[in-house]
Design a protein around this motif. Structure first.
Motif, PDB file in Angstrom:
ATOM      1  N   SER A 115       0.938  -1.299   0.358  1.00  0.00           N
ATOM      2  CA  SER A 115       0.051   0.232   0.102  1.00  0.00           C
ATOM      3  C   SER A 115       1.141   1.016  -0.512  1.00  0.00           C
ATOM      4  CB  SER A 115      -1.009   0.335   1.465  1.00  0.00           C
ATOM      5  OG  SER A 115      -1.829  -0.666   1.323  1.00  0.00           O
ATOM      6  N   SER A 116       2.514   0.972   0.275  1.00  0.00           N
ATOM      7  CA  SER A 116       2.618   2.560  -0.124  1.00  0.00           C
ATOM      8  C   SER A 116       4.253   1.849  -0.654  1.00  0.00           C
ATOM      9  CB  SER A 116       3.119   3.325   1.329  1.00  0.00           C
ATOM     10  OG  SER A 116       3.933   2.460   2.664  1.00  0.00           O
ATOM     11  N   GLY A 117       5.132   3.055  -0.774  1.00  0.00           N
ATOM     12  CA  GLY A 117       6.381   3.112  -0.887  1.00  0.00           C
ATOM     13  C   GLY A 117       7.066   2.568  -0.067  1.00  0.00           C
ATOM     14  N   THR A 118       7.345   3.401   1.578  1.00  0.00           N
ATOM     15  CA  THR A 118       7.665   3.082   2.173  1.00  0.00           C
ATOM     16  C   THR A 118       7.381   1.037   2.238  1.00  0.00           C
ATOM     17  OG1 THR A 118       7.460   4.609   3.913  1.00  0.00           O
ATOM     18  CG2 THR A 118       8.030   2.508   4.982  1.00  0.00           C
ATOM     19  N   GLU A 119       6.335   0.669   2.307  1.00  0.00           N
ATOM     20  CA  GLU A 119       6.813  -0.740   2.832  1.00  0.00           C
ATOM     21  C   GLU A 119       7.120  -1.976   1.541  1.00  0.00           C
ATOM     22  OE1 GLU A 119       2.303  -3.104   3.299  1.00  0.00           O
ATOM     23  OE2 GLU A 119       1.773  -0.982   2.855  1.00  0.00           O
ATOM     24  N   ALA A 120       6.948  -0.602  -0.073  1.00  0.00           N
ATOM     25  CA  ALA A 120       6.904  -1.786  -0.751  1.00  0.00           C
ATOM     26  C   ALA A 120       8.755  -1.834  -0.325  1.00  0.00           C
ATOM     27  CB  ALA A 120       7.068  -1.119  -1.956  1.00  0.00           C
ATOM     28  N   THR A 121       9.710  -0.798  -0.424  1.00  0.00           N
ATOM     29  CA  THR A 121      11.578  -0.432  -0.248  1.00  0.00           C
ATOM     30  C   THR A 121      11.475  -1.846   1.079  1.00  0.00           C
ATOM     31  OG1 THR A 121      11.303   1.848   0.799  1.00  0.00           O
ATOM     32  CG2 THR A 121      11.758   1.539  -0.942  1.00  0.00           C
ATOM     33  N   MET A 122      11.315  -1.797   2.275  1.00  0.00           N
ATOM     34  CA  MET A 122      11.178  -2.693   2.955  1.00  0.00           C
ATOM     35  C   MET A 122      10.856  -3.840   2.409  1.00  0.00           C
ATOM     36  SD  MET A 122       9.151  -2.490   7.022  1.00  0.00           S
ATOM     37  CE  MET A 122       7.495  -2.873   6.272  1.00  0.00           C
ATOM     38  N   SER A 123      10.020  -3.992   2.269  1.00  0.00           N
ATOM     39  CA  SER A 123      10.271  -5.232   1.779  1.00  0.00           C
ATOM     40  C   SER A 123      11.102  -5.719   0.665  1.00  0.00           C
ATOM     41  CB  SER A 123       8.290  -5.869   2.127  1.00  0.00           C
ATOM     42  OG  SER A 123       7.192  -5.590   2.282  1.00  0.00           O
TER      43      SER A 123
END
Length: 424
Positions: free
Chosen positions: A116-124
């Motif tokens: 749902s967010s860029g933060t989630e994407a990079t963290m994952s």
């Protein structure tokens, strides 16, 4: 002077409800010495605040609005989707459809996961790289922002390139110790980190075009070097294309520069203005994500049917109309030239970086190719410029260190109006 009575009233209420009265720091307008405007609605290339002021918008919701606000075709599909239900927490065919579109546009995305967010994407993506390699350390670049997860909120410490310290309170030092910080466009800084951390680096994450210290363009040999050194060291190369994805072209920065990363992250445009992001890449890495692998990641709203609907229609329009990119880039180049004219006419120091539909005007005489160059900017001069533009009906980023976004909705009249304001 702008009428801001209603915005001021709303801001006073918001201050008691949210930290700084905002839900994201840059919205507070602190860097430009004023209180934020509260937006009422937006259409095409314009935003309208609660006081009835109308602005040509070059923030574009920080990037998603490449087609402009309230694009009729996107809105039509989203409204229809809402009547089918807002969220199911179960698979839908639209997830497949969006994933296939992304795969068609970006061939490196062999397998992907929606969040749902860029933060989630990079963290994952970083977690996936660590799980695949069995290593803990990562490299990021000073001035590149990859969301607000703990391990990425770091900056170079007193030991420069060998240690990192948290860049935010609340981040344990032990988290930051696993994040090594190199200098953008500085190959030697990257080599040193690999030499000093042999067989320990899981991933190197980079904005292929830095856009969170203002727009900073990679040297011609920088990204090829990153591809080469990561391959030599068994390190996963992650392109953070949350900003550049589908903005420099439907294939993003990796198509523009001809570099194939191992993993990529996309946000903003991929959701067509709705909360949506995607990470993915090599199939052998992504197969380690749960439920098929041991790297855990989940999300109730991941692949939300409304967000996927907006993303599908937006990407279809961009894919089917490549002429939009030609138009947007031409307009961006016109604006970049106008800033240079302003600088020459007024005898002020401005350095302009522009690529595709991204640009920044840095208030410095330095050649901005890294963090040091960007931070040499005169932020007081930028604040004066921001307020001048706002008073003349033009909304640019309320920070020197953010990008300027041009959209397909910006008309020739919008561009000329902006040039006239800049050069008068």
């Amino acid at each position: 002077m702008l009428n801001t009575v209603k915005s001021e009233e709303l801001y006073k209420i918001a201050l008691d409800l949210m930290p700084g009265g905002v839900n994201s720091p840059v919205r507070a307008f602190g860097a430009v010495g004023r209180n934020p405007l509260f937006i009422d609605h937006a259409k095409g290339s314009y935003v309208y605040d609660v006081d009835g002021n109308k602005f040509i918008d070059y923030v574009c919701s920080w990037g998603p609005g490449i087609l402009g606000h309230s694009h009729p075709e996107v809105l039509e599909e989203v409204v229809k989707a809402c009547f089918d239900g807002l969220t199911f927490g179960a698979p839908t065919g639209k997830e497949n459809q969006l994933a296939q579109l992304v795969q068609e546009c970006v061939p490196s995305m062999e397998m992907m996961r929606m969040v749902s967010s860029g933060t989630e994407a990079t963290m994952s993506a970083i977690r996936a790289a660590r799980g695949f390699t069995g290593r803990d350390k990562i490299i990021k670049f000073k001035g590149c922002y990859h969301g607000h997860s703990d391990g990425l909120l770091v900056q170079a410490g007193s030991a420069a390139l060998t240690q990192s310290v948290p860049d935010s309170s609340g981040v344990p030092a032990s988290f930051a110790e696993q994040t090594l910080v190199a200098l953008y466009n500085d190959k030697d800084s990257v080599r040193e980190l690999f030499e000093n951390n042999k067989d320990q680096i899981a991933a190197l994450i980079v904005e292929p075009v830095a856009a969170n210290m203002g727009v900073v363009i990679p040297d011609d040999d920088f990204l090829p070097f990153l591809r080469e050194i990561t391959e030599e060291n068994g390190t996963i190369l992650i392109f953070d294309e949350v900003i550049t994805g589908f903005r420099l072209g439907v294939g993003g920065a990796q198509e523009w520069f001809g570099i194939k990363p191992d993993l990529s992250t996309f946000g903003k445009i991929v959701g067509g203005g709705m909360p949506m992001a995607i990470y993915g890449g090599r199939r052998d890495i992504m197969k380690n994500i749960s439920p098929t692998g041991k790297v855990y990641q989940a999300g109730t709203l991941s692949g939300n049917p409304i967000a996927t609907t907006a993303g599908i229609k937006t990407l279809e329009i961009l894919r089917d109309h490549p002429e939009l990119y030609t138009k947007i880039e031409a307009n961006t180049k016109k604006l970049a030239e106008a800033y240079k004219v302003r600088a020459e006419k007024q005898g002020i120091a401005i350095h302009v970086n522009q690529i595709g539909s991204l640009m920044s005007a840095f208030f410095t005489g330095e050649n901005v190719k890294d963090y040091a160059g960007a931070t040499s900017s005169d932020t007081k001069a930028y604040a004066d410029y921001f307020n001048y533009m706002l008073e003349n009906g033009i909304y640019v980023a309320p920070s020197q260190f953010e990008a300027m976004f041009i959209s397909a909705a910006h008309s020739d009249e919008d561009i000329q109006r902006t040039i006239d304001v800049l050069t008068k």
